[in-house]
Design a protein around this motif. Structure first.
Motif, mmCIF file in Angstrom:
data_model
loop_
_atom_site.group_PDB
_atom_site.id
_atom_site.type_symbol
_atom_site.label_atom_id
_atom_site.label_comp_id
_atom_site.label_asym_id
_atom_site.label_seq_id
_atom_site.Cartn_x
_atom_site.Cartn_y
_atom_site.Cartn_z
ATOM 1 N N VAL A 276 -13.300 11.656 84.502
ATOM 2 C CA VAL A 276 -13.576 10.779 83.551
ATOM 3 C C VAL A 276 -14.181 9.881 84.678
ATOM 4 C CG1 VAL A 276 -13.687 8.712 81.983
ATOM 5 C CG2 VAL A 276 -12.195 10.569 81.625
ATOM 6 N N ASP A 277 -13.925 9.755 85.705
ATOM 7 C CA ASP A 277 -14.245 8.714 86.879
ATOM 8 C C ASP A 277 -15.395 9.494 87.628
ATOM 9 O OD1 ASP A 277 -12.534 6.681 87.313
ATOM 10 O OD2 ASP A 277 -11.002 7.213 88.365
ATOM 11 N N ARG A 278 -15.449 10.532 87.491
ATOM 12 C CA ARG A 278 -16.402 11.206 87.768
ATOM 13 C C ARG A 278 -17.141 11.634 87.176
ATOM 14 N NH1 ARG A 278 -11.934 14.084 90.268
ATOM 15 N NH2 ARG A 278 -11.840 15.510 88.215
ATOM 16 N N ILE A 279 -17.165 11.714 85.997
ATOM 17 C CA ILE A 279 -18.289 11.652 84.557
ATOM 18 C C ILE A 279 -19.446 10.381 84.793
ATOM 19 C CG2 ILE A 279 -18.852 11.710 82.516
ATOM 20 C CD1 ILE A 279 -16.872 13.758 81.961
ATOM 21 N N LEU A 280 -18.602 8.785 85.278
ATOM 22 C CA LEU A 280 -18.727 8.106 85.259
ATOM 23 C C LEU A 280 -19.090 7.837 86.369
ATOM 24 C CD1 LEU A 280 -15.866 5.830 83.312
ATOM 25 C CD2 LEU A 280 -17.573 6.331 82.745
ATOM 26 N N ALA A 281 -18.891 8.323 87.364
ATOM 27 C CA ALA A 281 -20.437 7.944 88.552
ATOM 28 C C ALA A 281 -21.416 8.510 88.750
ATOM 29 C CB ALA A 281 -18.980 8.616 90.261
ATOM 30 N N GLN A 282 -21.927 10.035 87.547
ATOM 31 C CA GLN A 282 -22.762 10.225 87.564
ATOM 32 C C GLN A 282 -23.452 9.525 86.975
ATOM 33 O OE1 GLN A 282 -20.823 13.954 85.676
ATOM 34 N NE2 GLN A 282 -21.407 15.554 87.924
ATOM 35 N N TRP A 283 -22.858 8.908 86.261
ATOM 36 C CA TRP A 283 -23.669 8.462 85.009
ATOM 37 C C TRP A 283 -24.759 6.985 86.012
ATOM 38 C CZ3 TRP A 283 -26.585 9.656 81.382
ATOM 39 C CH2 TRP A 283 -25.998 10.675 80.401
#
Length: 164
Positions: free
Chosen positions: A4-11
């Motif tokens: 989830v952290d990696r997805i948020l970083a992408q956003w």
């Protein structure tokens, strides 16, 4: 970092104008729900049950003696439609776990009662279910569990008050 952290970083990289913090909570809730549901289902299945049948039997068991409720009470406690409840009750009755009996307070209606077999099964299942819940929450301290429970209670109360 989790997925989830990696997805948020992408956003954050692609859309720095958006506050995606709630996306993290919802992503983690979704992942937790999936994992927890699968782990709960394993215990139910070990007793020949699924979540729906466990819910009905547990509702009857926690109602106290005589471990019988009207169909409308069961519907209210389990929050399902009457058609869904009828299907669940038919299967549980076929398995010998519940019986339909005349309502002693109203001869026109009937109550759903745990059979001895149903009582024994739900006692064993709920014992394993509670042990499983403790296992699944052991990553959090008792204080953290209480804090999380209080926050979830507050959030749910707010959502229910809004009619969500």
């Amino acid at each position: 970092m989790d997925q989830v952290d990696r997805i948020l970083a992408q956003w954050h990289q692609e859309r720095p104008d958006l506050d995606v913090a709630p996306m993290g909570m919802f992503g983690r809730f979704g992942r937790l729900r999936s994992i927890l549901s699968a782990e709960l289902d394993k215990v139910f299945a070990a007793h020949g049950l699924n979540g729906a049948s466990f819910d009905v039997l547990a509702t009857l068991r926690r109602s106290g003696p005589p471990y019988a409720l009207s169909p409308s009470s069961l519907i209210e406690w389990t929050m399902v439609t009457s058609g869904t409840m009828t299907n669940r009750l038919d299967k549980l009755e076929q398995a010998g776990l519940i019986s339909r009996e005349k309502n002693p307070e109203d001869g026109r209606g009937f109550v759903i009662a745990l059979t001895e077999k149903g009582h024994a099964l739900i006692d064993a299942a709920v014992t394993d279910h509670v042990a499983n819940q403790h296992r699944l929450t052991k990553a959090l301290s008792a204080d953290e569990q209480a804090q999380l429970d209080a926050l979830l209670r507050k959030w749910l109360a707010g959502m229910e008050a809004d009619g969500s």
